[in-house]
Design an enzyme around this catalytic site. Structure first.
Site, short mmCIF file in Angstrom:
data_model
loop_
_atom_site.label_atom_id
_atom_site.label_comp_id
_atom_site.label_asym_id
_atom_site.label_seq_id
_atom_site.Cartn_x
_atom_site.Cartn_y
_atom_site.Cartn_z
N GLY B 37 32.54 -5.46 11.11
CA GLY B 37 32.73 -4.47 10.06
C GLY B 37 34.12 -4.44 9.46
O GLY B 37 34.33 -3.82 8.42
N CYS B 246 2.44 -2.93 -3.81
CA CYS B 246 2.67 -4.03 -4.74
C CYS B 246 1.37 -4.33 -5.50
O CYS B 246 0.32 -4.51 -4.90
CB CYS B 246 3.13 -5.28 -3.99
SG CYS B 246 3.19 -6.77 -5.01
N CYS B 249 0.19 -8.18 -4.44
CA CYS B 249 -0.23 -8.58 -3.08
C CYS B 249 -0.65 -7.39 -2.23
O CYS B 249 -1.07 -7.56 -1.10
CB CYS B 249 0.89 -9.36 -2.38
SG CYS B 249 2.24 -8.33 -1.78
N CYS B 271 6.53 -6.72 -5.57
CA CYS B 271 7.53 -7.04 -4.56
C CYS B 271 8.79 -7.60 -5.22
O CYS B 271 8.71 -8.49 -6.06
CB CYS B 271 7.03 -8.13 -3.60
SG CYS B 271 5.72 -7.62 -2.49
N CYS B 277 5.99 -12.00 -1.41
CA CYS B 277 4.80 -11.68 -2.21
C CYS B 277 3.88 -12.90 -2.31
O CYS B 277 2.67 -12.80 -2.10
CB CYS B 277 5.23 -11.23 -3.61
SG CYS B 277 3.94 -10.37 -4.54
ZN LIG Z 1 3.82 -8.33 -3.44
#
Ligand SMILES: [Zn+2]
Lengths: 201, 302
Positions: B37, B246, B249, B271, B277
């Site tokens: 970090g 989505c 998909c 997506c 996807c």
């Molecule tokens: Zn998708």
């Protein structure tokens, strides 16, 4: 300069350094895991091949190197570092970007090295500790970033007083040194972020 | 200085950077890994692309990449944007590496603004392109001051800023580059990923590296590192939720982009991770608008 200082660098400077770097990256991002580093360089003794590969990968004219006494007293080692790496060799541990230790039993305390500051903790020494292997009699149980639950590391030798110093090194986080243990053909990482669960206490 | 070491048969240094530059960047990467970090300064080099194109990520990738790597490059989740295509072909040319669009095949993934939906493995490294690495920059423009704030763990102002969001909007309005705390120590900017992706940062089996070219900083999250999004007891951190899956998909629980379909307000959500996807559609998953965009895979279903 002896003739053997001129040979024994990376067989392939570009891909050799890349392979060593990826092994180092895995070692320091997964403390406890052993990374094989088969003979990529042929340094003069008592510098071992994996330790030599690590400094050949990372060090150069911008990074002073501290050597412990057996290494510093070897003209062949100094010449090899001068020729293949070009890094200045310093006698003060606190000024070193890298330190190579051939005899961990007699090394200076970790607190003598460059520990960085709270503002710039990255400006600290990376130590390369030569060991004979990773099946020593003391096994450290490790926890921290890079470790899913706990991991184990048993460098041989592992001086008892070093364990206490490692705990102190963790206490001063984000300052501190980072350590790479190097047997002849393998390395393991112990970054400052790692906690030792079974320490000296 | 290092020209004697370069491969003679190509006009490029392997992976473009000279060996001395790689060593310097490699040293910075290892310190970044040792101090999760914390932003390690490095001497960023000019790259043959403008700064906005991820030169920090490109330099990190160039210092890592080797002949055995398989590289994937994504931009906002997609492999086929100009930025992603150029970086991918740059490394195919200067390093001769195999490239892929499939997350599971990649050993190195360079990304701008997304974390892949598919969980990463221990054998993968994710490299983020970062425009502004300093999470405290908008509170304090002076580098010396922000450095001191990190040194002293003085992160109160950051909480005040987030709380002002709550006072004004009733919730924390920050949705991108949502600050995180690493292993209870450093506050870190995860780069402009949607906060939806923040939970993927913690305890990841993959190493995550962040490179900022213009600002000359490298930072890291080793695998299995604890990463917490900043929040408050009465306003816990929450990721975005999407009202529909989505359209292509049918995936839910993934980050979706809104796509305008026509001039009459027609729209759909798809997506953002195009590989995810496509993989789902190849596996036979269909969304409720699978035919709407004439997308590959959609025809086969009709
Ligand atoms: Zn998708």
């Amino acid at each position: 300069m002896k003739a053997d200082a001129l040979s024994g660098g990376f067989f392939d400077p570009v891909f050799g350094a890349q392979a060593v770097f990826r092994a180092l990256l895995r070692a320091l991002s997964r403390p406890g895991e052993i990374e094989n580093l088969p003979g990529l360089v042929r340094p003069p003794t008592p510098l071992n091949p994996a330790a030599a590969a690590v400094i050949a990968c990372l060090a150069d004219a911008d990074t002073p190197i501290f050597l412990d006494r057996p290494l510093a007293e070897s003209e062949a080692v100094r010449d090899w570092i001068g020729f293949h790496i070009g890094a200045p060799i310093v006698s003060l541990a606190g000024r070193a970007t890298f330190a190579v230790i051939s005899d961990p039993e007699k090394m200076p305390p970790l607190a003598d090295f460059w520990l960085g500051t709270e503002e710039y903790p990255d400006r600290s020494t990376t130590l390369v500790l030569q060991v004979t292997g990773f099946e020593g009699s003391r096994t450290l149980t490790l926890q921290g970033p890079g470790i899913a639950e706990t991991s184990a590391l048993a460098p041989d030798p592992l001086p008892a007083r070093l364990i206490g110093q490692l705990e102190e090194n963790r206490r001063i986080f984000p300052r501190g040194v980072d350590i790479v243990f190097a047997s002849r053909h393998a390395i393991a990482g112990l970054p400052r972020s790692t906690r030792i669960l079974n320490g000296a206490a | 200085m290092s020209t004697a070491q370069e491969k003679p048969e190509t006009p490029y240094n392997f992976a473009y950077l000279d060996e001395q530059t790689k060593r310097m960047i490699r040293r910075a990467i290892l310190k970044a890994v040792a101090i999760p970090g914390y932003q390690v300064p490095f001497a960023s080099r000019e790259m043959p692309m403008p700064y906005g194109w991820g030169t920090g990520g490109v330099q990190v990738t160039a210092s890592l990449i080797g002949p055995d790597d398989v590289l994937k490059v994504i931009d906002q989740g997609a492999d086929d944007t100009t930025n992603a295509v150029s970086i991918r072909s740059f490394f195919a040319k200067v390093a001769g590496v195999k490239t892929t669009t499939h997350t599971k095949e990649a050993s190195l993934i360079q990304t701008r603004h997304r974390v892949p939906e598919m969980p990463l493995s221990e054998n993968q490294i994710l490299v983020y392109q970062v425009p502004i690495p300093e999470p405290l920059r908008f509170l304090e423009p002076r580098e010396t001051e922000t450095r001191l704030m990190h040194a002293l763990e003085e992160y109160g102002l950051m909480h005040v800023k987030l709380y002002e969001d709550i006072a004004r909007h009733g919730h924390i309005a920050t949705t991108y580059a949502y600050p995180v705390k690493v292993e209870g120590r450093y506050v870190m900017d995860p780069s402009p990923i949607p906060k939806f992706d923040n939970p993927k940062l913690t305890n990841s089996p993959a190493l995550q590296l962040f490179g900022a070219g213009r600002e000359k900083r490298i930072y890291a999250l080793p695998p299995y590192t604890r990463v917490e999004s900043l929040d408050f007891e009465d306003h816990p951190f929450r990721v975005q939720e999407f009202s529909e899956p989505c359209g292509l998909c049918g995936a839910s629980g993934v980050y979706l982009d809104e796509v305008i379909l026509d001039d009459h307000g027609g729209r759909m959500f798809v997506c953002s991770d195009t590989d995810h996807c496509e993989g789902r559609r190849e596996a036979g998953h269909r969304g409720h608008l699978a035919g709407a965009m004439g997308a590959p895979g959609a025809e086969a279903a009709e």
